[in-house]
Motif scaffolding. Structure first.
Motif, short mmCIF file in Angstrom:
data_model
loop_
_atom_site.label_atom_id
_atom_site.label_comp_id
_atom_site.label_asym_id
_atom_site.label_seq_id
_atom_site.Cartn_x
_atom_site.Cartn_y
_atom_site.Cartn_z
N HIS A 227 0.84 -1.20 0.00
CA HIS A 227 0.00 0.00 0.00
C HIS A 227 0.87 1.26 0.00
N ALA A 228 1.92 1.25 0.82
CA ALA A 228 2.83 2.40 0.87
C ALA A 228 3.58 2.54 -0.45
N PHE A 229 4.08 1.44 -0.97
CA PHE A 229 4.86 1.45 -2.22
C PHE A 229 4.00 1.94 -3.39
N ALA A 230 2.72 1.58 -3.36
CA ALA A 230 1.83 1.95 -4.47
C ALA A 230 1.69 3.47 -4.62
N LYS A 231 1.90 4.20 -3.54
CA LYS A 231 1.79 5.66 -3.62
C LYS A 231 2.94 6.25 -4.44
N LEU A 232 4.11 5.63 -4.37
CA LEU A 232 5.20 6.06 -5.24
C LEU A 232 4.87 5.76 -6.69
N ALA A 233 4.30 4.58 -6.93
CA ALA A 233 3.90 4.22 -8.30
C ALA A 233 2.87 5.21 -8.84
N ASP A 234 1.97 5.66 -7.98
CA ASP A 234 0.94 6.62 -8.39
C ASP A 234 1.55 7.96 -8.80
N LEU A 235 2.55 8.42 -8.02
CA LEU A 235 3.23 9.66 -8.39
C LEU A 235 3.88 9.54 -9.76
N ALA A 236 4.52 8.40 -10.00
CA ALA A 236 5.18 8.20 -11.29
C ALA A 236 4.17 8.13 -12.43
N ALA A 237 3.05 7.44 -12.19
CA ALA A 237 2.02 7.30 -13.22
C ALA A 237 1.42 8.65 -13.60
N LYS A 238 1.33 9.55 -12.63
CA LYS A 238 0.77 10.88 -12.89
C LYS A 238 1.79 11.83 -13.50
N GLY A 239 3.03 11.38 -13.62
CA GLY A 239 4.06 12.23 -14.19
C GLY A 239 4.63 13.23 -13.20
N TYR A 240 4.42 13.00 -11.91
CA TYR A 240 4.93 13.92 -10.90
C TYR A 240 6.38 13.60 -10.54
N VAL A 241 6.81 12.39 -10.88
CA VAL A 241 8.20 11.97 -10.70
C VAL A 241 8.75 11.64 -12.08
N ASP A 242 9.84 12.28 -12.45
CA ASP A 242 10.41 12.10 -13.78
C ASP A 242 11.19 10.79 -13.85
N LYS A 243 10.66 9.82 -14.59
CA LYS A 243 11.29 8.50 -14.64
C LYS A 243 12.66 8.52 -15.30
N THR A 244 12.94 9.53 -16.10
CA THR A 244 14.26 9.59 -16.76
C THR A 244 15.36 10.04 -15.81
N SER A 245 14.98 10.51 -14.62
CA SER A 245 15.97 11.06 -13.69
C SER A 245 16.66 10.01 -12.83
N VAL A 246 16.22 8.75 -12.90
CA VAL A 246 16.81 7.75 -12.02
C VAL A 246 18.27 7.44 -12.37
N SER A 247 18.73 7.90 -13.52
CA SER A 247 20.13 7.69 -13.88
C SER A 247 21.03 8.85 -13.43
N ARG A 248 20.43 9.88 -12.85
CA ARG A 248 21.19 11.07 -12.44
C ARG A 248 21.80 10.85 -11.06
N ASP A 249 23.09 11.11 -10.90
CA ASP A 249 23.73 10.83 -9.62
C ASP A 249 23.35 11.87 -8.57
N TYR A 250 23.82 11.62 -7.36
CA TYR A 250 23.42 12.44 -6.22
C TYR A 250 23.79 13.91 -6.39
N ALA A 251 25.03 14.18 -6.77
CA ALA A 251 25.47 15.57 -6.91
C ALA A 251 24.64 16.30 -7.96
N ALA A 252 24.38 15.64 -9.08
CA ALA A 252 23.59 16.26 -10.14
C ALA A 252 22.14 16.44 -9.72
N THR A 253 21.64 15.52 -8.90
CA THR A 253 20.27 15.63 -8.40
C THR A 253 20.11 16.86 -7.52
N GLU A 254 21.04 17.02 -6.60
CA GLU A 254 21.00 18.19 -5.73
C GLU A 254 21.10 19.48 -6.54
#
Length: 424
Positions: A227-254
């Protein structure tokens, strides 16, 4: 394979070591120790060199050879490589004690040595304490761009999950990317939202959930975790989390958040140091991770301190250096300003000139402590309270798989249960 791993560690050690000591000059009586560090946008080479010198100046006769892990999030894995190659460091900071302690490789701190720490019984391993409980970190509060919030008509930070989702929609409608996430070689920025969700939802009602997982009484595939994990999936499905950003390292993310690329940045409270010191053209705010019903629940981790090699050639010097580093007021002040830490030392008060973002986050944590609203931060716990060795990377991978759509939540949870069985 083990031989190549050991050779790789030896090669890395050769290029990542340097000596730092006091101004007393070298002498035959100096006790040399090795100290494994890691570097981040906050914890630069200059920070570590100054920190080591600060301690050795007050403890003449100790000479420190600084080692640097290849990546910030890979420091525990690197310590394992060094152990396998016969180069286990004398002192290590923010390295998970699990696995090392059970094998007899770590020194167990005595009650007298722990008397100055606020939470001396944090992170036990079979009833003993191997890691100095030096700092508390809230993981994750959510930092936000106040200008973007105002532009989107958001007048107050959200307290409930539904309010957060609604605000994310307003930000997206205004043309802003709601969340800054990352991953890449560091991994953990991609699982920050998941950490907050599990901590505030699962741990809020079952604070010993991870203990029960170790006893095989609960599973990742159980409804509460899904149930908790599904809320992250919902954010991604709505486009609120950019799926292309998971390859960006910590320094670049900040840096992406500081450059105004998105409105919200879920990250540990250490980000406050750079929010207060690095250049950006907007005011940064911070709020607690929202909960389903708006109840105050603040995930935090106390630990991150030093562990000492039980077989160090100069064990007394290693212990003295570790305690000196973690208890010295000047060094604590430096760590607050550089890395936004909340030192868990009795009687310690942060410097009066800390920045506004740090102060706001510290005030939020203090309120949570006063209201007994602090829970463990999922993924960040260590020792008997933590995930099995190697599972943190699997959590990061599962979060990335859900964000990118490679796996549905049910499959990601099943993956975690499978990997848990392998790790155990």
């Amino acid at each position: 394979m083990r031989r190549s791993l050991a050779l790789g560690a030896a090669a890395l050690l050769a290029v990542s070591a340097c000596s730092v000591g006091s101004n007393t000059g070298g002498s035959g009586g100096d006790k040399e120790i090795t100290f494994l560090t890691f570097e981040t946008p906050n914890l630069t080479p200059a920070y570590w060199d100054a920190a080591i010198k600060r301690v050795t100046d007050k403890n003449p006769g100790i000479k420190v050879k600084k080692l640097v892990a290849p990546t910030a999030d890979g420091r525990t894995s690197y310590a394992k490589q060094l152990l396998q190659s016969g180069q286990f460091p004398d002192v290590m900071i923010a390295v998970d004690s699990a696995g090392f302690a059970e094998a007899g490789n770590l020194y167990a701190w005595t009650p007298d040595e722990l008397k100055d720490f606020q939470f001396p019984q944090a992170n036990p391993v079979n009833g003993k304490y191997y890691q100095l409980p030096a700092n508390t970190q809230t993981i994750p509060p959510i930092y936000y761009n106040k200008k973007m919030f105002a532009d989107a008509g958001i007048t107050a930070p959200p307290k409930t999950w539904d309010e957060l989702v609604t605000d994310a929609g307003k930000l997206k409608d205004k043309g802003y990317s709601p969340f800054t996430i990352g991953g890449g070689k560091d991994g953990f920025p991609s699982s920050m939202i998941l950490s907050g969700l599990v901590s505030t939802e699962v741990y809020n009602t079952m604070p010993d959930w991870l203990t029960q997982r170790r006893q095989d009484k609960v599973k990742f595939a159980d409804p509460a975790f899904q149930h908790a994990f599904a809320k992250l999936a919902d954010l991604a499905a709505k486009g609120y989390v950019d799926k292309t950003s998971v390859s960006r390292d910590y320094a670049a993310t900040e840096q992406a958040f500081l450059d105004g690329k998105s409105a919200m940045y879920p990250m540990g409270n250490w980000f406050a140091a750079n929010a207060d010191s690095k250049k950006h053209d907007f005011e940064v705010g911070v709020f607690n991770f929202p909960t389903e019903d708006g109840k105050l629940v603040v995930p935090a981790y106390t630990g991150g301190g030093m562990i000492v090699n039980a077989k160090a050639a100069n064990l007394d010097a290693a212990r003295k250096f570790a305690l000196g580093f973690q208890l010295d007021k000047d060094q604590l002040d430096a760590s607050v300003k550089a890395d936004g830490l909340f030192p868990a030392i009795k009687g310690y008060t942060p410097p009066s000139d800390v920045g506004p973002t740090f102060k706001a986050g510290y005030d939020l944590y203090t309120q949570a402590v006063q209201q007994n609203a602090v829970v463990h931060a999922f993924r960040w716990e260590t020792a008997d309270d933590g995930l099995l060795p190697g599972m943190k990377d699997k959590v990061d991978q599962a979060a990335q798989d859900v964000i990118t759509g490679r796996k549905p939540v049910a499959d990601a949870c099943a993956f975690l249960d499978t990997e848990w069985a392998k790790a155990g």
